[in-house]
Enzyme design. Structure first.
Site, PDB file in Angstrom:
ATOM      1  N   LEU A  93       7.273 -26.291   2.279  1.00 45.59           N
ATOM      2  CA  LEU A  93       8.171 -26.675   3.367  1.00 45.59           C
ATOM      3  C   LEU A  93       9.473 -27.106   2.704  1.00 45.59           C
ATOM      4  O   LEU A  93       9.501 -28.088   1.960  1.00 45.59           O
ATOM      5  CB  LEU A  93       7.583 -27.823   4.184  1.00 45.59           C
ATOM      6  CG  LEU A  93       6.552 -27.456   5.243  1.00 45.59           C
ATOM      7  CD1 LEU A  93       5.764 -28.677   5.665  1.00 45.59           C
ATOM      8  CD2 LEU A  93       7.231 -26.815   6.448  1.00 45.59           C
ATOM      9  N   SER A  94      10.536 -26.372   2.955  1.00 48.34           N
ATOM     10  CA  SER A  94      11.795 -26.632   2.266  1.00 48.34           C
ATOM     11  C   SER A  94      12.329 -28.020   2.587  1.00 48.34           C
ATOM     12  O   SER A  94      11.979 -28.627   3.608  1.00 48.34           O
ATOM     13  CB  SER A  94      12.843 -25.580   2.659  1.00 48.34           C
ATOM     14  OG  SER A  94      12.441 -24.297   2.239  1.00 48.34           O
ATOM     15  N   ALA A  95      13.190 -28.523   1.714  1.00 48.14           N
ATOM     16  CA  ALA A  95      13.792 -29.839   1.891  1.00 48.14           C
ATOM     17  C   ALA A  95      14.531 -29.907   3.229  1.00 48.14           C
ATOM     18  O   ALA A  95      15.258 -28.982   3.587  1.00 48.14           O
ATOM     19  CB  ALA A  95      14.759 -30.130   0.748  1.00 48.14           C
TER      20      ALA A  95
END
Length: 388
Positions: A93-95
């Protein structure tokens, strides 16, 4: 299991985004979308935390607090959701700050048809659909397990977006036609021309580019090219079907060096600490795209480890008198290439990463600095630095 602390984590994330100026001013809808679709709704029950030696599992069932802390550790931190070969991350899950900035760069409006490539857990597809509207987002995911997970989470969140299993890098838009916006979540070394063909004239493509940074490209009115600026700095996982990206770190450098002795040694007239400047690091990424750099802080001073993922390597470290010395070995002088690119960056006035852009045509593509027509260029796909 108790979810009592999740509202607090969500509130702290929103506050941190506010305090650090991470909410894009031109896309106020993102605050509402993040609140309606918090990232924990798209997180699997097992995350992975780096303990300094390896990735270890953090399971929601046995460690709810640790799971929440891993998911909401920092606005600039991705949460690893899957490991692949060699125990390395293969999905995340990207930043939150990066997700917000990339979707802001997409200039997404209600009614836009969107192709989301690299579904992962489905969070960016959900946010895009929240903005564009029901039935207007189609997402492609190579991993059928991830695709099934994302479908389940999208349905649970009440989001009408389609997820299909496929190779978004090499296949066209599912269902055919053209989209208004294309958003990719994994890095490509070169932007596929098929992506440009998939987007209508005037439409936008936002994608990670290589080891550092992401681009926002606009398709020309006549459809013959796309070009645009670098919009941010972040590190992304690469295209799973493309050439493997060389790893950084001392272990990867040791593999390339393979115990060989240096062929060349010379004293440098510059401080290796300069290589920790991220604007310089991005310029090096443009000029010597296969050079992998790692800053290793040791008791005897800073050492910068450089390699090309193949057989060429270099090190910049102090000698017994404290002078910075460049050692290198292998068929290429990868250290010299980095030093030449460093000097070129200084001659150009030490531009920051936002001074760079990319142009894509059917037959070629290149990075440029300052001006797409008259600025210095570096061909994309070539492994050696271009001259100004």
């Amino acid at each position: 299991m108790s979810n009592d602390n999740l509202p607090d984590h969500r509130a702290r994330l929103a506050e941190a985004m506010e305090q650090r100026g991470a909410w894009p001013e031109d896309s106020p809808w993102l605050r509402e979308a993040f609140a309606a679709l918090p990232r924990d709704r798209f997180a699997p029950d097992r995350l992975w935390r780096w303990d300094g030696w390896a990735y270890v599992p953090v399971d929601r069932a046995s460690d709810q607090g640790g799971w929440e802390a891993e998911l909401y550790s920092d606005i600039n931190a991705a949460a690893v959701t899957q490991l692949g070969a060699g125990g390395l991350p293969s999905s995340s899950l990207s930043a939150p700050s990066v997700v917000a900035d990339m979707l802001d760069s997409l200039r997404l409006e209600p009614g836009h048809r969107v192709w989301d490539i690299g579904t992962g857990q489905g969070w960016t597809a959900a946010l895009s659909a929240w903005r564009a509207g029901p039935g207007l987002v189609v997402s492609t995911e190579l991993d059928d397990g991830l695709a099934a997970f994302a479908c389940e989470r999208l349905v649970d969140a009440g989001i009408n977006a389609e997820v299909l299993v496929g190779d978004g890098t090499r296949e066209g838009v599912p269902g055919g036609g053209r989209v208004d916006r294309l958003h990719a979540t994994y890095a490509v070394e070169a932007v596929p021309w098929s992506w440009v063909e998939a987007v209508r004239p005037g439409g936008r493509i936002v994608c990670p580019w290589g080891r550092l940074g992401y681009l926002a490209l606009t398709v020309a009115d006549d459809g013959t090219c796309a070009h645009g600026w670098v919009h941010g700095l972040a590190q992304f996982m690469g295209d799973r079907q493309g050439p493997a990206q060389a790893s950084s770190g001392p272990a990867a450098h040791s593999v390339v060096r393979a115990g060989s002795e240096p062929d060349v040694r010379r004293v440098l007239d510059r401080d290796p600490a300069g290589l920790e400047d991220w604007d310089l690091r991005f310029a090096l990424r443009v000029a010597v795209p296969d050079a992998v750099l790692y800053a290793d802080h040791r008791q005897d001073g800073l050492a910068v480890l450089i390699h090309d993922g193949d057989h060429s390597w270099a090190e910049v470290r102090p000698d017994a008198d404290g002078r910075p010395v460049l050692w290198q070995g292998g068929p290429r002088r990868i250290g010299d290439e980095v030093m030449i690119a460093w000097a070129q960056w200084e001659r150009l006035g030490r531009p920051n990463l936002y001074d760079y852009g990319v142009t894509v045509t059917p037959d070629s593509q290149w990075a440029w600095q300052g001006n797409p027509d008259s600025g210095p260029r570096w061909p994309i796909g070539h492994l050696h630095p271009a001259t100004q």
